[in-house]
Design a protein around this motif. Sequence first.
Motif, PDB file in Angstrom:
ATOM      1  N   GLY A  94      17.206  13.802 115.028  1.00  0.00           N
ATOM      2  CA  GLY A  94      15.850  13.278 115.087  1.00  0.00           C
ATOM      3  C   GLY A  94      15.505  12.458 113.863  1.00  0.00           C
ATOM      4  N   ARG A  95      15.941  12.911 112.697  1.00  0.00           N
ATOM      5  CA  ARG A  95      15.673  12.181 111.463  1.00  0.00           C
ATOM      6  C   ARG A  95      16.512  10.910 111.377  1.00  0.00           C
ATOM      7  N   ILE A  96      17.735  10.969 111.912  1.00  0.00           N
ATOM      8  CA  ILE A  96      18.592   9.778 111.933  1.00  0.00           C
ATOM      9  C   ILE A  96      17.957   8.681 112.781  1.00  0.00           C
ATOM     10  N   LEU A  97      17.349   9.063 113.908  1.00  0.00           N
ATOM     11  CA  LEU A  97      16.685   8.089 114.760  1.00  0.00           C
ATOM     12  C   LEU A  97      15.516   7.426 114.047  1.00  0.00           C
ATOM     13  N   GLN A  98      14.998   8.103 113.019  1.00  0.00           N
ATOM     14  CA  GLN A  98      13.902   7.538 112.233  1.00  0.00           C
ATOM     15  C   GLN A  98      14.405   6.797 110.991  1.00  0.00           C
ATOM     16  N   GLY A  99      15.735   6.621 110.896  1.00  0.00           N
ATOM     17  CA  GLY A  99      16.296   5.810 109.822  1.00  0.00           C
ATOM     18  C   GLY A  99      17.021   6.559 108.730  1.00  0.00           C
ATOM     19  N   HIS A 100      17.178   7.887 108.860  1.00  0.00           N
ATOM     20  CA  HIS A 100      17.886   8.650 107.823  1.00  0.00           C
ATOM     21  C   HIS A 100      19.360   8.241 107.778  1.00  0.00           C
ATOM     22  N   LYS A 101      19.917   8.268 106.613  1.00  0.00           N
ATOM     23  CA  LYS A 101      21.329   7.931 106.400  1.00  0.00           C
ATOM     24  C   LYS A 101      22.243   8.879 107.179  1.00  0.00           C
ATOM     25  N   ARG A 102      23.318   8.351 107.782  1.00  0.00           N
ATOM     26  CA  ARG A 102      24.222   9.163 108.606  1.00  0.00           C
ATOM     27  C   ARG A 102      25.390   9.707 107.779  1.00  0.00           C
ATOM     28  N   VAL A 103      25.092  10.296 106.652  1.00  0.00           N
ATOM     29  CA  VAL A 103      26.115  10.881 105.785  1.00  0.00           C
ATOM     30  C   VAL A 103      25.723  12.322 105.491  1.00  0.00           C
ATOM     31  N   PHE A 104      26.693  13.227 105.639  1.00  0.00           N
ATOM     32  CA  PHE A 104      26.467  14.643 105.391  1.00  0.00           C
ATOM     33  C   PHE A 104      27.425  15.119 104.299  1.00  0.00           C
ATOM     34  N   ASN A 105      26.874  15.559 103.186  1.00  0.00           N
ATOM     35  CA  ASN A 105      27.675  16.211 102.150  1.00  0.00           C
ATOM     36  C   ASN A 105      27.500  17.712 102.317  1.00  0.00           C
ATOM     37  N   VAL A 106      28.580  18.386 102.683  1.00  0.00           N
ATOM     38  CA  VAL A 106      28.519  19.810 103.004  1.00  0.00           C
ATOM     39  C   VAL A 106      29.326  20.599 101.970  1.00  0.00           C
ATOM     40  N   PHE A 107      28.722  21.650 101.450  1.00  0.00           N
ATOM     41  CA  PHE A 107      29.342  22.468 100.402  1.00  0.00           C
ATOM     42  C   PHE A 107      29.621  23.854 100.965  1.00  0.00           C
ATOM     43  N   MET A 108      30.910  24.217 100.989  1.00  0.00           N
ATOM     44  CA  MET A 108      31.330  25.469 101.611  1.00  0.00           C
ATOM     45  C   MET A 108      31.470  26.580 100.574  1.00  0.00           C
ATOM     46  N   SER A 109      30.801  27.701 100.839  1.00  0.00           N
ATOM     47  CA  SER A 109      30.979  28.865  99.969  1.00  0.00           C
ATOM     48  C   SER A 109      32.379  29.430 100.162  1.00  0.00           C
ATOM     49  N   HIS A 110      32.796  29.569 101.423  1.00  0.00           N
ATOM     50  CA  HIS A 110      34.149  30.022 101.751  1.00  0.00           C
ATOM     51  C   HIS A 110      34.383  29.789 103.234  1.00  0.00           C
ATOM     52  N   LEU A 111      35.477  30.308 103.750  1.00  0.00           N
ATOM     53  CA  LEU A 111      35.946  29.875 105.062  1.00  0.00           C
ATOM     54  C   LEU A 111      35.933  30.971 106.125  1.00  0.00           C
ATOM     55  N   HIS A 112      35.256  32.074 105.876  1.00  0.00           N
ATOM     56  CA  HIS A 112      35.184  33.123 106.888  1.00  0.00           C
ATOM     57  C   HIS A 112      34.373  32.635 108.087  1.00  0.00           C
TER      58      HIS A 112
END
Length: 321
Positions: A94-112
């Motif tokens: 919804g925010r992308i449709l309003q012009g938000h940047k299409r980039v996601f920086n995701v920070f993982m605590s761990h992989l469980h």
Amino acid sequence: MLVRFWGTRGSLAVAPTAQSIKGKIARALVAAGGRSFADENEAAAFVEGELDFATGGTYGGATTCVEIEAQGDGSFILCDFGTGAREFGINAFGRILQGHKRVFNVFMSHLHWDHISGFPFFGPAFDPNTRIVIHSGHADAEKAFRRQQEEISFPVAFDWLRAKIEFVMLTPGKTYHIGGVDVQVMEQHHSHKSYGYRFTDTAGKTAIFSTDSEHKIDSMEGEVEVAAFFRDADLVICDTMYSLADAVSMKEDWGHSSNIVAIDICHEAGAKRLALFHHEPVYSDDDIQRMHRESIRYEELTRREQPLEVLCAYDGLEVRL
């Protein structure tokens, strides 16, 4: 800086049962004392103003997913891909449709599993115009994400995803500039290791994301580095999965911490707010609310120079720093 909680449970996603909903309705009717309401808005005002949170709401059941909206380069910043990532992805579109940047920086605590199981249902991963950068302290992060989408486990293979997906390994002790914010990484005590993150935006606001880390009350002298990492933070999101009694008895060495230890460390660090987080899946809303109240009382009894505001995270909570 605005922090949004999309998933706050630990270990396993849970849903309210029919019996628990009946109990909430029954308590609400008793609290209303025979009053009638002209419309739903009037009834909602009663729920908001006169019912306790465990009766009028819920802490939710989605697993770990937290968004950090900061003054940066306009990209999304996310912590963990628990089941809350599905709802976040819908909102992000919804925010992308309003012009938000299409980039996601995701920070993982761990992989469980409880921290990656929302990724196969993350809508933006299917968008060819989206870039997803998954930051982790684990060299095997990509292996974990791919493995959960093997045919035996899931019908959509990882390679069928259309987004541009990258994996970047971070090193504890270094400061990175990612998404327009400064990011520091801390190694934590958990099975297969976990990592905590310190985010500081250009306005100087700092949020800590530290989950799935065990801090023991009988060895607090070993938590000096943790307190230093939390130092003067505006918000600390901390693993408080267990009560102190559970943490030191039945569930010692399970890789999680208690509300009491989190408060002690935040006091030592001079942090301003603590969000209780990664709630035990067997705890009811009443159990979590009781722990929250006990935490507030413990903070008052052990308070130092400045007060520590103790929040209790729930799916949908927003905290502005």
